[in-house]
Scaffold this active site. Structure first.
Site, PDB file in Angstrom:
ATOM      1  N   PHE A 125       0.856  -1.189   0.000  1.00 25.94           N
ATOM      2  CA  PHE A 125       0.000   0.000   0.000  1.00 25.94           C
ATOM      3  C   PHE A 125       0.897   1.246   0.000  1.00 25.94           C
ATOM      4  CE2 PHE A 125      -2.977   3.044   1.926  1.00 25.94           C
ATOM      5  CZ  PHE A 125      -4.068   2.848   1.101  1.00 25.94           C
ATOM      6  N   ASP A 196       1.503  -5.393   8.421  1.00 27.32           N
ATOM      7  CA  ASP A 196       0.347  -4.506   8.285  1.00 27.32           C
ATOM      8  C   ASP A 196      -0.880  -5.412   8.161  1.00 27.32           C
ATOM      9  OD1 ASP A 196      -1.793  -3.061   7.154  1.00 27.32           O
ATOM     10  OD2 ASP A 196      -0.479  -1.698   6.056  1.00 27.32           O
ATOM     11  N   TYR A 221     -11.356   0.774  10.722  1.00 33.58           N
ATOM     12  CA  TYR A 221     -12.546   1.167   9.952  1.00 33.58           C
ATOM     13  C   TYR A 221     -12.956   0.176   8.879  1.00 33.58           C
ATOM     14  CZ  TYR A 221      -8.626   3.282   7.365  1.00 33.58           C
ATOM     15  OH  TYR A 221      -7.431   3.510   6.751  1.00 33.58           O
ATOM     16  N   LYS A 222     -12.126  -0.855   8.651  1.00 35.83           N
ATOM     17  CA  LYS A 222     -12.489  -1.810   7.581  1.00 35.83           C
ATOM     18  C   LYS A 222     -13.365  -2.912   8.188  1.00 35.83           C
ATOM     19  CE  LYS A 222      -8.118  -0.900   5.183  1.00 35.83           C
ATOM     20  NZ  LYS A 222      -8.561  -0.059   4.078  1.00 35.83           N
ATOM     21  N   ARG A 369     -12.892  -4.571  -6.618  1.00 36.40           N
ATOM     22  CA  ARG A 369     -12.762  -5.304  -5.349  1.00 36.40           C
ATOM     23  C   ARG A 369     -14.133  -5.550  -4.730  1.00 36.40           C
ATOM     24  NH1 ARG A 369      -8.757  -2.501  -1.146  1.00 36.40           N
ATOM     25  NH2 ARG A 369     -10.490  -1.032  -1.101  1.00 36.40           N
TER      26      ARG A 369
HETATM   27  C1  LIG Z   1      -2.819  -1.890   3.638  1.00 35.58           C
HETATM   28  C2  LIG Z   1      -3.055  -0.516   4.164  1.00 35.58           C
HETATM   29  N1  LIG Z   1      -2.093   0.094   4.882  1.00 35.58           N
HETATM   30  C3  LIG Z   1      -2.250   1.345   5.349  1.00 35.58           C
HETATM   31  C4  LIG Z   1      -3.411   2.063   5.139  1.00 35.58           C
HETATM   32  C5  LIG Z   1      -3.515   3.478   5.638  1.00 35.58           C
HETATM   33  O1  LIG Z   1      -4.383   3.618   6.712  1.00 35.58           O
HETATM   34  P1  LIG Z   1      -4.589   5.036   7.435  1.00 35.58           P
HETATM   35  O2  LIG Z   1      -5.416   5.885   6.538  1.00 35.58           O
HETATM   36  O3  LIG Z   1      -5.327   4.661   8.702  1.00 35.58           O
HETATM   37  O4  LIG Z   1      -3.260   5.614   7.715  1.00 35.58           O
HETATM   38  C6  LIG Z   1      -4.446   1.456   4.403  1.00 35.58           C
HETATM   39  C7  LIG Z   1      -5.697   2.195   4.141  1.00 35.58           C
HETATM   40  O5  LIG Z   1      -6.586   1.743   3.490  1.00 35.58           O
HETATM   41  C8  LIG Z   1      -4.263   0.145   3.904  1.00 35.58           C
HETATM   42  O6  LIG Z   1      -5.201  -0.462   3.161  1.00 35.58           O
END
Ligand SMILES: Cc1ncc(COP(=O)(O)O)c(C=O)c1O
Length: 410
Positions: A125, A196, A221-222, A369
């Site tokens: 990500f 992560d 939040y997911k 997705r």
């Molecule tokens: C795999 C992954 N890492 C990091 C993040 C970033 O999260 P945040 O906005 O809470 O920093 C996301 C957000 O969707 C994500 O999907």
């Protein structure tokens, strides 16, 4: 081919079916985006109302002492811990995921001071890549962030690697990595492992203790349904607590915050990784959201999740061969709780589905997705979603000119 009647029969015997009533879901909509933002549940509303009406409105500033506000990040951490195979005292809920990754990366690089490489997946990500590069720049001795093809990880694990950071479930394809095997290989090379868990927590069973993981972080939040921008969580193995320093120290991670000392002295345990005042309303929402998980188990969630994704893949394979490509691995041990379909006009496909009440999302360049959340999805929803997808493709609805321009959030 599975029929609609068979799906209804499966719903009738589904042990998780009663949990659907806990969620607010729009009539006539099929929500397949809980992997991006989970829906609101009854207990979230109840807990947020309680925080507002009793703790904030009535208790006012006294509630910092009387309503457990100061301990909420740790209390929620203890409550969340079983979902990721951690124990009480090993998880903290705070900040957002990118910030918690920063804290872990910044601290972990100092635990291997003679090594100068942070290894990560080139397909990770983007926020993880950005914050890794940012933290590496801040380390005085100069650390290189090396982005690699994760399938070739073993070839890159040498004595220069300080930290490996990987995302357990790929946000595009939904591929799940072998947490225990990779962590073992990283440790054999003398490096530390950071996972992560953004697309894992609440979606698949995770065993941080069993896999001997050093550090992990994930979002609220997911699949946890904690609300837009919900606080995130971080895990630090007991062996690193008191050793891993917080590179972003603040007053509430101090051993005695209300002594207002000019010099920082870290609090013990996970409190060391607190920086600022807890977001009490947001923590209330997440606390409410966790309640539903206490009425089931991740094993039960996993069984239904695999059944839902198996069904979706089976129906898509049969109805749309050569039209869309299933890019998510079919092997159960490599699949999490989302299925990704590839189509050259994926954005149009997702938008046309949304117009018909099937909510998924799009990730550039060509991934549609679909998240399958066993707490509130029915087998018949999967059946109906595929039927609508078939209709969209047959009618060319995805080619409508209004889908030619992408909105900010895809
Ligand atoms: C795999 C992954 N890492 C990091 C993040 C970033 O999260 P945040 O906005 O809470 O920093 C996301 C957000 O969707 C994500 O999907």
């Amino acid at each position: 081919m599975t029929t609609r009647e068979e799906c209804l029969a499966r719903d009738a015997r589904d042990p998780l079916a009663p949990l659907r009533d806990e969620f607010t879901l729009a009539e006539g909509e099929i929500y397949l985006d809980g992997n991006s933002l989970g829906p609101v549940s009854r207990e979230v509303r109840r807990r947020v109302d309680q925080v507002i009406d009793e703790e904030w409105a009535r208790g006012l500033v006294r509630s910092w002492n009387t309503a457990g506000w100061m301990d909420a990040p740790l209390r929620l951490g203890d409550r969340l811990a079983p979902l990721v195979g951690a124990r009480a005292g090993e998880v903290l809920v705070a900040d957002t995921l990118t910030f918690l990754l920063a804290k872990i990366i910044g601290g972990a690089l100092e635990l291997r001071p003679r090594r100068r490489v942070l290894l990560t997946d080139a397909a990770n990500f983007h926020s993880d890549l950005y914050i890794a590069a940012g933290m590496a720049r801040l380390v005085a001795r100069g650390v290189e962030v090396r982005t690699i093809d994760r399938d070739a990880l073993a070839a890159h694990l040498d004595e220069d690697v300080a930290l490996v950071m990987l995302t357990h479930v790929d946000f595009r394809t939904g591929e799940m990595l072998d947490m225990a095997g990779i962590t073992r290989a990283v440790h054999d090379a003398g490096a530390l492992m950071l996972w992560d868990l953004a697309h894992s927590t609440g979606a698949v069973p995770v065993d941080l203790t069993g896999a001997d993981v050093d550090f992990a972080a994930g979002c609220g939040y997911k699949y946890l349904n904690g609300g837009p921008g919900a606080p995130a969580f971080m895990y630090v193995a007991p062996r690193w607590q008191g050793v891993l320093a917080n590179p972003l120290p603040g007053w509430l991670g101090h051993a005695r915050p209300f002594d207002f000392e000019a010099t920082y002295e870290s609090a013990p345990g996970m409190r060391a990784y607190v920086t600022s005042s807890p977001s009490v309303l947001a923590l209330g929402a997440l606390e409410g959201a966790l309640a539903v998980f206490e009425r089931t188990s991740m094993a039960e969630v996993r069984t239904k999740s695999l059944a839902l994704t198996d069904l979706f893949i089976e129906l898509v394979d049969q109805a749309l061969p050569g039209v869309v490509e299933v890019v998510t691995p079919r092997a159960h041990d490599r699949r999490a709780s989302q299925v990704a379909l590839r189509h050259p006009n994926g954005y149009g496909v997702v938008q046309a589905l949304i117009e018909r009440g099937v909510i998924g999302d799009f990730r550039a360049p060509d991934i549609c997705r679909f998240g399958f959340t066993p707490l509130y999805l029915r087998y018949v929803d999967v059946y109906d979603a595929v039927a609508i997808l078939v209709d969209v493709m047959a009618s060319d609805a995805h080619r409508a000119p209004r889908f030619a321009v992408r909105r900010a959030v895809t």
